[in-house]
Design an enzyme around this catalytic site. Structure first.
Site, PDB file in Angstrom:
ATOM      1  N   SER A   1      41.129  11.838   1.191  1.00  0.00           N
ATOM      2  CA  SER A   1      41.280  13.274   1.402  1.00  0.00           C
ATOM      3  C   SER A   1      39.961  13.912   1.820  1.00  0.00           C
ATOM      4  O   SER A   1      38.951  13.744   1.133  1.00  0.00           O
ATOM      5  CB  SER A   1      41.754  13.954   0.113  1.00  0.00           C
ATOM      6  OG  SER A   1      42.952  13.383  -0.327  1.00  0.00           O
TER       7      SER A   1
ATOM      8  N   HIS B   1      45.502  15.345   5.617  1.00  0.00           N
ATOM      9  CA  HIS B   1      45.787  13.953   5.975  1.00  0.00           C
ATOM     10  C   HIS B   1      46.530  13.930   7.299  1.00  0.00           C
ATOM     11  O   HIS B   1      47.648  14.411   7.389  1.00  0.00           O
ATOM     12  CB  HIS B   1      46.645  13.284   4.897  1.00  0.00           C
ATOM     13  CG  HIS B   1      45.864  12.878   3.699  1.00  0.00           C
ATOM     14  ND1 HIS B   1      45.431  11.605   3.488  1.00  0.00           N
ATOM     15  CD2 HIS B   1      45.411  13.608   2.662  1.00  0.00           C
ATOM     16  CE1 HIS B   1      44.747  11.556   2.362  1.00  0.00           C
ATOM     17  NE2 HIS B   1      44.720  12.761   1.838  1.00  0.00           N
TER      18      HIS B   1
ATOM     19  N   HIS C   1      50.246   8.838  -0.443  1.00  0.00           N
ATOM     20  CA  HIS C   1      50.071   8.733  -1.894  1.00  0.00           C
ATOM     21  C   HIS C   1      51.423   8.529  -2.583  1.00  0.00           C
ATOM     22  O   HIS C   1      52.449   9.013  -2.108  1.00  0.00           O
ATOM     23  CB  HIS C   1      49.419  10.007  -2.447  1.00  0.00           C
ATOM     24  CG  HIS C   1      48.058  10.294  -1.893  1.00  0.00           C
ATOM     25  ND1 HIS C   1      47.877  10.841  -0.648  1.00  0.00           N
ATOM     26  CD2 HIS C   1      46.826  10.089  -2.402  1.00  0.00           C
ATOM     27  CE1 HIS C   1      46.577  10.965  -0.424  1.00  0.00           C
ATOM     28  NE2 HIS C   1      45.914  10.516  -1.468  1.00  0.00           N
TER      29      HIS C   1
ATOM     30  N   TYR D   1      52.460  10.003  -5.127  1.00  0.00           N
ATOM     31  CA  TYR D   1      53.071  11.265  -5.575  1.00  0.00           C
ATOM     32  C   TYR D   1      53.892  11.954  -4.493  1.00  0.00           C
ATOM     33  O   TYR D   1      54.596  12.917  -4.764  1.00  0.00           O
ATOM     34  CB  TYR D   1      52.001  12.227  -6.133  1.00  0.00           C
ATOM     35  CG  TYR D   1      50.905  12.623  -5.176  1.00  0.00           C
ATOM     36  CD1 TYR D   1      51.143  13.466  -4.098  1.00  0.00           C
ATOM     37  CD2 TYR D   1      49.614  12.141  -5.357  1.00  0.00           C
ATOM     38  CE1 TYR D   1      50.128  13.824  -3.225  1.00  0.00           C
ATOM     39  CE2 TYR D   1      48.594  12.489  -4.495  1.00  0.00           C
ATOM     40  CZ  TYR D   1      48.862  13.328  -3.423  1.00  0.00           C
ATOM     41  OH  TYR D   1      47.859  13.660  -2.565  1.00  0.00           O
ATOM     42  N   GLU D   2      53.810  11.436  -3.258  1.00  0.00           N
ATOM     43  CA  GLU D   2      54.625  12.040  -2.200  1.00  0.00           C
ATOM     44  C   GLU D   2      56.085  11.614  -2.293  1.00  0.00           C
ATOM     45  O   GLU D   2      56.928  12.149  -1.573  1.00  0.00           O
ATOM     46  CB  GLU D   2      54.047  11.697  -0.833  1.00  0.00           C
ATOM     47  CG  GLU D   2      52.670  12.336  -0.638  1.00  0.00           C
ATOM     48  CD  GLU D   2      52.028  11.940   0.679  1.00  0.00           C
ATOM     49  OE1 GLU D   2      52.595  12.248   1.726  1.00  0.00           O
ATOM     50  OE2 GLU D   2      50.962  11.305   0.641  1.00  0.00           O
TER      51      GLU D   2
ATOM     52  N   ALA E   1      38.723  10.604  -2.423  1.00  0.00           N
ATOM     53  CA  ALA E   1      38.109  11.744  -3.109  1.00  0.00           C
ATOM     54  C   ALA E   1      38.443  11.594  -4.584  1.00  0.00           C
ATOM     55  O   ALA E   1      39.582  11.288  -4.921  1.00  0.00           O
ATOM     56  CB  ALA E   1      38.699  13.042  -2.564  1.00  0.00           C
TER      57      ALA E   1
ATOM     58  N   MET F   1      43.890   9.674  -7.392  1.00  0.00           N
ATOM     59  CA  MET F   1      45.336   9.436  -7.233  1.00  0.00           C
ATOM     60  C   MET F   1      45.647   8.435  -6.128  1.00  0.00           C
ATOM     61  O   MET F   1      46.754   8.459  -5.577  1.00  0.00           O
ATOM     62  CB  MET F   1      46.030  10.778  -6.934  1.00  0.00           C
ATOM     63  CG  MET F   1      45.752  11.870  -7.958  1.00  0.00           C
ATOM     64  SD  MET F   1      46.465  13.444  -7.491  1.00  0.00           S
ATOM     65  CE  MET F   1      45.706  14.540  -8.719  1.00  0.00           C
ATOM     66  N   SER F   2      44.683   7.573  -5.808  1.00  0.00           N
ATOM     67  CA  SER F   2      44.918   6.642  -4.689  1.00  0.00           C
ATOM     68  C   SER F   2      44.158   5.346  -4.908  1.00  0.00           C
ATOM     69  O   SER F   2      43.767   5.012  -6.024  1.00  0.00           O
ATOM     70  CB  SER F   2      44.468   7.287  -3.370  1.00  0.00           C
ATOM     71  OG  SER F   2      43.042   7.384  -3.337  1.00  0.00           O
TER      72      SER F   2
ATOM     73  N   ASN G   1      34.496  16.827  -7.223  1.00  0.00           N
ATOM     74  CA  ASN G   1      34.432  17.832  -8.292  1.00  0.00           C
ATOM     75  C   ASN G   1      34.068  17.132  -9.582  1.00  0.00           C
ATOM     76  O   ASN G   1      34.418  15.980  -9.786  1.00  0.00           O
ATOM     77  CB  ASN G   1      35.800  18.532  -8.456  1.00  0.00           C
ATOM     78  CG  ASN G   1      36.924  17.531  -8.699  1.00  0.00           C
ATOM     79  OD1 ASN G   1      37.339  16.822  -7.796  1.00  0.00           O
ATOM     80  ND2 ASN G   1      37.398  17.490  -9.926  1.00  0.00           N
TER      81      ASN G   1
ATOM     82  N   HIS H   1      42.926  21.596  -4.615  1.00  0.00           N
ATOM     83  CA  HIS H   1      42.961  20.718  -3.438  1.00  0.00           C
ATOM     84  C   HIS H   1      41.968  21.233  -2.383  1.00  0.00           C
ATOM     85  O   HIS H   1      41.317  20.457  -1.701  1.00  0.00           O
ATOM     86  CB  HIS H   1      44.384  20.640  -2.879  1.00  0.00           C
ATOM     87  CG  HIS H   1      44.551  19.613  -1.791  1.00  0.00           C
ATOM     88  ND1 HIS H   1      44.248  18.269  -1.984  1.00  0.00           N
ATOM     89  CD2 HIS H   1      44.951  19.711  -0.507  1.00  0.00           C
ATOM     90  CE1 HIS H   1      44.476  17.598  -0.865  1.00  0.00           C
ATOM     91  NE2 HIS H   1      44.903  18.454   0.055  1.00  0.00           N
TER      92      HIS H   1
HETATM   93  N1  HPA Z   1      41.456  14.369 -10.583  1.00  0.00           N
HETATM   94  C1  HPA Z   1      42.322  13.573  -9.947  1.00  0.00           C
HETATM   95  N2  HPA Z   1      42.248  13.317  -8.654  1.00  0.00           N
HETATM   96  C2  HPA Z   1      41.241  13.882  -7.963  1.00  0.00           C
HETATM   97  C3  HPA Z   1      40.309  14.724  -8.568  1.00  0.00           C
HETATM   98  C4  HPA Z   1      40.430  14.968  -9.947  1.00  0.00           C
HETATM   99  O1  HPA Z   1      39.632  15.709 -10.542  1.00  0.00           O
HETATM  100  N3  HPA Z   1      39.433  15.117  -7.613  1.00  0.00           N
HETATM  101  C5  HPA Z   1      39.829  14.527  -6.458  1.00  0.00           C
HETATM  102  N4  HPA Z   1      40.928  13.781  -6.664  1.00  0.00           N
END
Ligand code: HPA
Length: 278
Positions: free
Chosen positions: A33, A64, A86, A88-89, A116, A217-218, A241, A253
């Site tokens: 991402s 994406h 992903h 989750y999609e 990310a 998440m990937s 982050n 996001h």
């Molecule tokens: N948590 C989960 N997935 C993420 C995060 C997060 O803080 N930052 C970027 N992808």
């Protein structure tokens, strides 16, 4: 579409891609991402929208693009997936491994996975890169493993070893390049959650306690599938982050995409140097 991918589907996708280019990629790169701009480094690119490839699990997330970019970087034939899909999609977890299987049937031997991620380790800052030394497949351990379903014996055994999923020589190479270019790469353990909801404070305390340095998440389902097939794997997280010390995670996001902009130049330096030395 059935839940589990098949050899026939994989090879139909491979054949469709081979109709578009004669280049035989040796290295696959998956861009996370906000990191899609790295695909601009590809010389003489052949760009294939993934929704034109049969059986491809198409991505719908903002940021994406959903392109396969095939061409050369640093004199190496590469295939770059700009816009991964992903879990989750809503695709089955088996289907999340499909792009990796197709890339392997196209001829890659090495896979570079980027993502990310949220920083759990208190020494990490937003904007850092982290070289993955290992992972915790939390979603996999609780039932969503991409290898669930009939085993594809052409790729690997039913019960594959995962103790060296991230190739030690590639970890060392990335660390050396980071040192030479003063990129300040961190290294650590990435924990994979299915998402799409971010973590609660209690979940972050749990992830910290089990030894995770970064959360996302990937990447892990793809790394498991690649390792099963015997590919060499390098994993790089961009820390977008920091998860606050009290455990709250108010990441958005948009924040993840914005931090990608400071991460991309470092990632480009790292990946170009890695590719030059592979
Ligand atoms: N948590 C989960 N997935 C993420 C995060 C997060 O803080 N930052 C970027 N992808």
């Amino acid at each position: 579409m059935s839940e589990y991918i098949t050899m026939q589907e994989i090879d139909e996708a491979r054949d469709a891609i081979n109709l578009q280019t004669a280049l035989k990629p040796e290295i696959g790169i998956v861009l996370g991402s906000g990191l899609g701009d790295f695909a601009n480094s590809v010389e003489n690119p052949v760009i294939i929208p993934t929704n034109e490839i049969p059986h491809w699990p198409v991505s719908t997330v903002a940021g994406h693009k959903g392109h396969l970019v095939i061409g050369m970087i640093k004199q190496k034939p590469v295939i770059v997936l700009q816009g991964r899909t992903h879990f989750y999609e809503g695709h089955s977890i088996s289907r999340i491994g499909f792009p990796i299987r197709v890339m392997q049937r196209l001829g890659i031997q090495t896979l570079i996975l980027t993502n990310a991620a949220g920083g759990i380790n208190s020494n990490f800052s937003a904007g850092d890169l982290m070289i993955l030394t290992d992972h915790i497949a939390l979603a996999g351990m609780t039932g969503s493993n991409p290898l669930v379903g009939p085993n594809l014996d052409e790729f690997g055994p039913r019960f594959p070893d995962m103790s060296k999923t991230y190739t030690p020589e590639l970890i060392a190479l990335a660390q050396q390049i980071s040192d030479e270019n003063r990129l300040g790469c961190q290294n650590g353990v990435y924990v994979w959650l299915s998402g799409p909801s971010f973590e609660t404070a209690a979940e972050i305390r749990f992830l910290r306690a089990i030894g995770a340095d970064a959360v996302g998440m990937s990447t892990v389902p793809e790394a498991i599938v690649a390792s099963h097939g015997g590919l060499r794997v390098l994993g790089i997280s961009g820390i977008t982050n920091k998860v606050d010390p009290d455990g709250t995670n108010m990441a958005s996001h948009e924040e993840v995409l914005a931090a990608g902009k400071t991460i991309v130049p470092k990632l480009i330096t790292l990946l170009n140097a890695v590719l030059a030395k592979l």
